[in-house]
Enzyme design. Structure first.
Site, PDB file in Angstrom:
ATOM      1  N   PRO A 181       0.513  -1.855  -0.149  1.00  0.00           N
ATOM      2  CA  PRO A 181       0.200   0.291  -0.205  1.00  0.00           C
ATOM      3  C   PRO A 181       1.073   1.292  -0.249  1.00  0.00           C
ATOM      4  CG  PRO A 181       0.189  -1.366   2.438  1.00  0.00           C
ATOM      5  CD  PRO A 181       1.134  -1.385   1.737  1.00  0.00           C
ATOM      6  N   CYS A 182       1.575   1.208  -0.577  1.00  0.00           N
ATOM      7  CA  CYS A 182       1.898   3.249  -0.870  1.00  0.00           C
ATOM      8  C   CYS A 182       1.287   3.576  -1.380  1.00  0.00           C
ATOM      9  CB  CYS A 182       2.654   2.434  -2.275  1.00  0.00           C
ATOM     10  SG  CYS A 182       2.520   2.256  -4.012  1.00  0.00           S
TER      11      CYS A 182
END
Lengths: 273, 192
Positions: free
Chosen positions: A176-177
């Site tokens: 989940p950048c």
């Protein structure tokens, strides 16, 4: 490559040669799926399929080592060409994603950061892996600054390199950048369709982006509680529980500490610049 | 066909692995099919054989890979995995359609257009598979290695760790048992 063998003479006694011939006739060709499936299992080739996500359909690629790529689904031919160029491996459309892997990806996309999704890390630097694994620790509904990641992985000055590593994230959503934003309150760039998609994903996860941006624009970076004397990053689950009456804002970590507040042990704001 | 392959595998495993699978897939699958009696089990076993080979080759030093005799080495893995699978899922009856499909390259079973000779061949394959599956392990495995995989007795000795004389006796005895079982089936069919 049939090897001709002349059996011992005794085998011809009692019609045993006929049995030998019948047994030799039991050789078969391998199923056409054996070679491609084996190469995928060994991680020497990949397969891909499309999945529906919040930002629309995406292509997800995998091999026996784990998920290798995730990108917005456009033209399959373009995706395959790009994949081959980047990974130097053959790729083909899979019949279906393996059940266990598919379930794990869907759980991760639904916000479960604890579910194990195997990832093919080959060709990635240890720094990139450290950045991505740290991003995985950020819960859904919360965000952290780039500098937080840099400090947490032991490279406090490598903030720009953290941004580069996040931009190179091959499997956004799964890693989940999108939960990493700029310290000045800007959402920042996003490889999976740009800031608009990043904003949509964060909003769906429960992040109040408007308040976050407003707070950053007013120069405030941390929230504290005057009852607990603890300060947090604004989206920390503990910060969100502070009632308006007891909420205190701080522009810096030093300012919070000077006021007698200690850093939250969950979101660890003290490591953030 | 093994001449250059060990050398290539020793030099660059990832680059040469596809060739290893391509060259050995039919024989590995045939061994697995004849020892498990089931096409889907055999495909899983065959894939597992190559995966184990890949992992092992990844750990061997290049000089050890160069000296590998791939035919008996892969046969050893295939026999061990097939035996395990056969013990776990010993078929109560042989899956005739399964075998026929793999034999005929996925021709639909019961296809009205299937030529008569193809039907006869499927029946024959199923018949011999049944007889082989009914044999004790000590005869079944040597027969499959000797005739289905075409290994020499020396290679078989390498695979099964038994003396040549023992293996020759087992093959001979296995053939006699098959002959007897075949004759018995034919007699039953004639008297039916």
């Amino acid at each position: 490559m049939t090897r001709v063998s002349s059996g011992p003479a005794y085998l011809n006694e009692g019609g045993l040669a006929q049995i030998e011939a019948a047994l030799r006739d039991l050789r078969v060709a391998a199923p056409v799926t054996l070679l491609p499936d084996t190469l995928v299992a060994a991680g020497l080739a990949d397969q891909y399929t499309s999945l529906h996500t919040l930002v629309g359909p995406v292509f997800v690629a995998w091999n026996g080592r784990g998920v290798s790529a995730l990108t917005l689904a456009e033209d399959p031919a373009v995706f395959e060409t790009r994949f081959r160029a980047e990974f130097a491996r053959p790729i083909s459309r899979g019949r279906a994603i393996p059940d266990q892997l598919g379930r794990a990806i869907q759980s991760r996309l639904a916000g479960d950061r604890h579910v194990k999704v195997p990832v093919d890390w080959r060709g990635r630097t240890s720094f990139e892996q450290a950045v991505w694994k740290k991003a995985l620790e950020i819960p859904a509904g919360e965000v952290r600054p780039y500098s937080w990641i840099a400090r947490e992985i032991g490279h406090p000055k490598a903030v720009r390199a953290v941004g580069t590593a996040l931009a190179r994230n091959p499997i956004p959503l799964v890693i989940p950048c999108h939960r990493v934003v700029r310290a000045d309150g800007h959402i920042g760039e996003y490889g999976l369709g740009g800031p608009t998609n990043k904003r949509a994903i964060l909003a769906a996860e429960g992040v109040d982006i408007g308040s976050l941006e407003q707070m950053a624009q007013s120069g405030m970076r941390y929230l504290g509680s005057d009852t607990t004397r603890i300060f947090c990053l604004p989206t920390c689950r503990h910060a969100r529980r502070i009632t308006l009456r007891h909420r205190v804002s701080f522009p810096s970590e030093m300012g919070a500490q000077a006021a007698g507040y200690r850093a939250c042990k969950v979101c660890r704001p003290a490591v953030a610049a | 066909m093994d001449d250059q392959l060990p050398m290539l595998l020793g030099r660059d495993l990832d680059a040469a692995f596809e060739r290893l699978v391509r060259e050995h897939q039919a024989r590995v699958f045939s061994i697995a099919l004849r020892l498990t009696g089931n096409a889907s089990d055999a495909e899983e076993v065959a894939q597992d054989v190559f995966m184990r080979a890949y992992r092992a080759l990844g750990e061997y030093p290049p000089e050890r890979i160069r000296e590998l005799r791939l035919r008996p080495w892969l046969a050893t893995i295939a026999v061990n995995l097939s035996r395990n699978r056969f013990r776990r899922h010993r078929p109560a009856t042989t899956d005739l359609d399964d075998i026929a499909r793999s034999r005929a390259g996925d021709l639909a079973a019961g296809d009205r257009d299937t030529p008569h000779h193809e039907v006869a061949r499927r029946e024959s394959t199923a018949h011999w598979q049944r007889l082989i599956s009914a044999l004790p392990d000590r005869y079944r495995v040597p027969l499959v290695l000797r005739y289905v995989d075409d290994l020499t007795f020396t290679e078989m000795s390498e695979v099964l760790g038994q003396p040549l004389g023992t293996l020759k006796a087992q093959v001979y005895r296995g053939l006699r048992l098959l002959r007897a079982a075949h004759d018995s089936t034919e007699r039953k069919e004639l008297s039916a």
